[in-house]
Scaffold this active site. Structure first.
Site, PDB file in Angstrom:
ATOM      1  N   HIS A 201       0.808  -1.217   0.000  1.00  0.00           N
ATOM      2  CA  HIS A 201       0.000   0.000   0.000  1.00  0.00           C
ATOM      3  C   HIS A 201       0.838   1.262   0.000  1.00  0.00           C
ATOM      4  O   HIS A 201       0.407   2.303  -0.458  1.00  0.00           O
ATOM      5  CB  HIS A 201      -1.016  -0.048   1.136  1.00  0.00           C
ATOM      6  CG  HIS A 201      -2.056  -1.068   0.854  1.00  0.00           C
ATOM      7  ND1 HIS A 201      -1.939  -2.363   1.281  1.00  0.00           N
ATOM      8  CD2 HIS A 201      -3.175  -1.006   0.095  1.00  0.00           C
ATOM      9  CE1 HIS A 201      -2.962  -3.050   0.826  1.00  0.00           C
ATOM     10  NE2 HIS A 201      -3.735  -2.262   0.108  1.00  0.00           N
TER      11      HIS A 201
ATOM     12  N   GLU B  81     -11.949 -11.156  -3.621  1.00  0.00           N
ATOM     13  CA  GLU B  81     -10.490 -11.186  -3.485  1.00  0.00           C
ATOM     14  C   GLU B  81     -10.023 -12.392  -2.683  1.00  0.00           C
ATOM     15  O   GLU B  81      -8.829 -12.628  -2.531  1.00  0.00           O
ATOM     16  CB  GLU B  81      -9.946  -9.878  -2.897  1.00  0.00           C
ATOM     17  CG  GLU B  81     -10.677  -9.360  -1.696  1.00  0.00           C
ATOM     18  CD  GLU B  81     -10.228  -7.954  -1.287  1.00  0.00           C
ATOM     19  OE1 GLU B  81      -9.247  -7.427  -1.819  1.00  0.00           O
ATOM     20  OE2 GLU B  81     -10.882  -7.395  -0.401  1.00  0.00           O
TER      21      GLU B  81
ATOM     22  N   ASP C 222      -5.231  -9.102  -4.096  1.00  0.00           N
ATOM     23  CA  ASP C 222      -5.405 -10.142  -3.091  1.00  0.00           C
ATOM     24  C   ASP C 222      -5.858 -11.455  -3.699  1.00  0.00           C
ATOM     25  O   ASP C 222      -5.507 -12.525  -3.207  1.00  0.00           O
ATOM     26  CB  ASP C 222      -6.403  -9.680  -2.013  1.00  0.00           C
ATOM     27  CG  ASP C 222      -5.727  -8.752  -1.024  1.00  0.00           C
ATOM     28  OD1 ASP C 222      -4.627  -9.109  -0.560  1.00  0.00           O
ATOM     29  OD2 ASP C 222      -6.271  -7.681  -0.742  1.00  0.00           O
TER      30      ASP C 222
ATOM     31  N   CYS D 235     -10.465  -3.781  -9.735  1.00  0.00           N
ATOM     32  CA  CYS D 235      -9.821  -2.618  -9.106  1.00  0.00           C
ATOM     33  C   CYS D 235      -8.431  -2.896  -8.542  1.00  0.00           C
ATOM     34  O   CYS D 235      -7.873  -2.071  -7.846  1.00  0.00           O
ATOM     35  CB  CYS D 235     -10.716  -2.025  -8.034  1.00  0.00           C
ATOM     36  SG  CYS D 235     -10.945  -3.095  -6.630  1.00  0.00           S
TER      37      CYS D 235
HETATM   38  C1  PEP Z   1      -6.964  -5.709  -4.225  1.00  0.00           C
HETATM   39  O1  PEP Z   1      -6.771  -6.554  -3.357  1.00  0.00           O
HETATM   40  O2  PEP Z   1      -6.739  -5.890  -5.428  1.00  0.00           O
HETATM   41  C2  PEP Z   1      -7.509  -4.387  -3.859  1.00  0.00           C
HETATM   42  C3  PEP Z   1      -7.920  -3.526  -4.758  1.00  0.00           C
HETATM   43  O3  PEP Z   1      -7.515  -4.064  -2.549  1.00  0.00           O
HETATM   44  P1  PEP Z   1      -6.196  -3.634  -1.761  1.00  0.00           P
HETATM   45  O4  PEP Z   1      -5.076  -3.500  -2.768  1.00  0.00           O
HETATM   46  O5  PEP Z   1      -6.502  -2.367  -1.072  1.00  0.00           O
HETATM   47  O6  PEP Z   1      -5.995  -4.784  -0.844  1.00  0.00           O
HETATM   48 MG    MG Z   2      -7.527  -6.232  -1.360  1.00  0.00          MG
END
Ligand code: PEP
Ligand code: MG
Length: 586
Positions: free
Chosen positions: A192, A433, A457, A504
């Site tokens: 992140h 996910e 994920d 996403c």
């Molecule tokens: C993902 O897991 O692809 C997602 C968009 O959520 P994050 O990256 O915030 O875990």
């Molecule tokens: Mg995620």
């Protein structure tokens, strides 16, 4: 001049002074004083309090400038702690009664508070302990002559060099606009911290292994994502080259921005939709200029971490309402706190042995429901414009959806009673996910309005590969045949029940993986705003029908390397110019 190789994970080129981060942790020792020195120690303490208050005020103003007025609460809690006479009385009392220096007295009081807070299961108390540590460390730093940063901090904008930084540290550092670039010893491509850097357009090089051994604060650094390297103390000739590259990259970004006005259609008029992922509220003011037609994912956990977990319904309501207004009439998808794993409070006392399989996201909040309900209420209340949707992360089973629905119903009732429920219900969706959720789409879909695929994920959990671990990053691939199977399953199952789905994860913002998704029939993509123009450039140049044919052949392959090679070769045959990367992209 030395060159340090790493992995470029956020595009761009930068040159500036190095700032080493977190490398000068001080050990505070018990030091006794005579009775005569008590007054002097208390005077030192009062002075440090004054300095700290002034600094917090300044940080607050800086944050407000970049993130809007709603950001005030982030620092306010800490400011209030310094007005809390009880806390300061305790420090004074410790100096007087134990005859110790102010630094040691502060450490003793901190220890006492942390011990008390850590026995209370309520999350908001853990948050408070975090605030207390932060603010008391600031006090200690201000007891030194010259204050905390004077010795170490470089003036103006800097390239930050660190072993690793947590997403919450990154959020604070990046939002004050002082970061030109980021160099880390460690790091994973979809961590992140990196996602934040990409979103804010801050070039980043990771996995340098030992950059912190070879770089000193104040060194001139050139960070080049094209050659994936950091140049320490560049010669004048190299510095000139880098300056030229910076200018070229700036022009390239300008060109991409011009694409933002093009319609979202392939050459054979197949419609697609591009949305932005955001982590910080102020981004909602800029994403449309990058071509986003809405926000497909607002990762609210950064709000929670930034505010040290004491964010009220009212504060959230104002933030969500403001973002919804900025993005109107386009949609805003607000994801409830996806905490735990790498997005957990670094000070939290309880460490899980296996955090990626533990208490995270909705699991955490179905146990401690109050902050969850507060967030849901704030989201519902903010939806007077009607363009807000709510998204729940890390869903594993239908029981979770039932429990969430219960909380949503309670939240609605409470708002209706208070007369603050807007006419419109928010649409609710879940993230796909965890592979189990994909297998259950037709059951889970009954009670929800839409799906969102978290490919970061989904890859991690399907392939048992830690998304932040560079040793296994070769396995973290969107081309793995098992992952392609699961994507197909999603497309088929979601179509069967007639719901919408958006992708996403990071792959949605990477040209070849995104083309593969488009060819599979996905039409909604949400990505970091900086990637939108490039994806639009690529999508608007291809023919959907041709792409579909190419992707239709993927079933023939049983290996990720073959699939990747096949896609690249076929795309190159059809569109020789399509994937030529421009300066600075990674
Ligand atoms: C993902 O897991 O692809 C997602 C968009 O959520 P994050 O990256 O915030 O875990
Ligand atoms: Mg995620």
């Amino acid at each position: 001049m030395i060159r340090i190789k790493g992995k470029a994970v956020s595009p761009g080129i930068a040159m500036g002074r190095a700032q080493l981060y977190n490398f000068e942790k001080e050990v505070i020792r018990a030091e006794n004083i005579g009775e005569k020195s008590v007054e002097k120690e208390i005077w030192r303490l009062e002075n440090a309090v004054k300095k700290s208050r002034a600094q917090l005020k300044k940080i607050n103003l800086g944050l407000q400038k970049i993130m809007g007025k709603d950001a005030a609460f982030i620092i306010e809690t800490q400011y209030l702690l310094l007005k809390d006479s009880h806390l300061l009385d305790e420090i004074r009392g410790t100096i007087q009664n134990k005859l110790v220096k102010a630094e040691w007295a502060i450490k003793q009081v901190e220890k006492k508070y942390l011990e008390i807070f850590h026995t209370i299961p309520d999350l908001s108390f853990k948050a408070k302990s975090n605030d207390i540590s932060d603010v008391l460390n600031r006090l200690i730093a201000n007891l030194k002559k010259g204050g905390p940063a004077a010795a170490a901090q470089q003036p103006g904008q800097v390239i930050l060099v660190a072993d690793d930084i947590t997403p919450s540290e990154a959020a604070t550092l990046m939002s004050n606009k002082r970061l030109l670039g980021l160099v880390l010893n460690k790091g994973g491509e979809t961590s992140h911290t990196v996602i934040l850097a990409r979103t804010l357009g801050i070039p980043a090089i990771l996995d340098t292994v030992n950059a912190t051994d070879s770089i000193f604060s104040g060194d001139t650094l050139a960070l080049d994502s094209v050659s994936s390297e950091v140049i320490v103390q560049p010669t004048p000739a190299v510095a000139e080259e880098i300056t030229e590259k910076i200018e070229k990259f700036r022009q390239y970004k300008e060109q991409l921005k011009n694409l933002s006005q093009l319609p979202e259609l392939t050459r054979d008029l197949h419609q697609f939709h591009l949305y932005a992922n955001i982590e910080l509220p102020f981004e909602s003011e800029i994403v449309q200029s990058y071509g986003a037609k809405g926000i497909g994912l607002f990762r609210t956990e950064f709000l929670y971490l930034d505010s040290k977990m004491s964010i009220s319904e009212e504060e959230q309501y104002l933030i969500y309402k403001n973002i919804a207004k900025n993005i109107f009439p386009h949609p805003l998808v607000i994801r409830t706190y996806d905490l735990g794993r790498d997005k957990s409070d670094p000070q939290a006392p309880r460490r899980e042995e296996n955090p990626s399989l533990g208490m995270m996201a909705v699991r955490l909040f179905l146990k401690d429901r109050e902050p969850f309900k507060i967030q849901i209420k704030a989201i519902m209340r903010a939806n007077s414009s009607g363009n807000i949707r709510i998204l729940f992360p890390m869903i594993t089973e239908i029981e979770e959806i039932r429990a969430i629905k219960e909380i949503m119903a309670e939240a609605k009732k409470e708002l209706q009673r208070a007369g603050t429920f807007p006419k419109k219900d928010v649409k609710a969706g879940i993230m796909l996910e965890i592979p189990a959720a994909v297998r259950l789409i037709r059951h889970l879909g009954h009670d929800i309005d839409f799906f969102s695929v978290g490919s970061n994920d989904l890859i991690q959990y399907l392939l048992a590969v830690d998304r932040n671990n560079s040793d296994v990053s070769y396995l973290f691939s969107p081309y793995h045949p098992a992952f392609i199977h699961i994507l197909k399953e999603i497309r088929t199952e979601v179509d069967r029940i007639g719901k919408e789905v958006t992708i996403c994860g990071e792959m949605a913002g990477q040209p070849v993986p995104a083309l593969m998704l488009l060819g599979m029939g996905f039409t909604n993509f949400s990505m970091n705003a900086m990637a939108i123009a490039e994806i639009k450039r690529v999508f608007t140049q291809i023919h959907y029908a041709r792409l579909r044919k190419v992707v239709g052949h993927l079933d023939r392959f049983s290996s990720r390397t073959e699939i990747e090679a096949f896609l690249n070769t076929e795309l190159l045959k059809l569109y020789p110019e399509l994937l030529q990367r421009s300066q600075g992209s990674v």
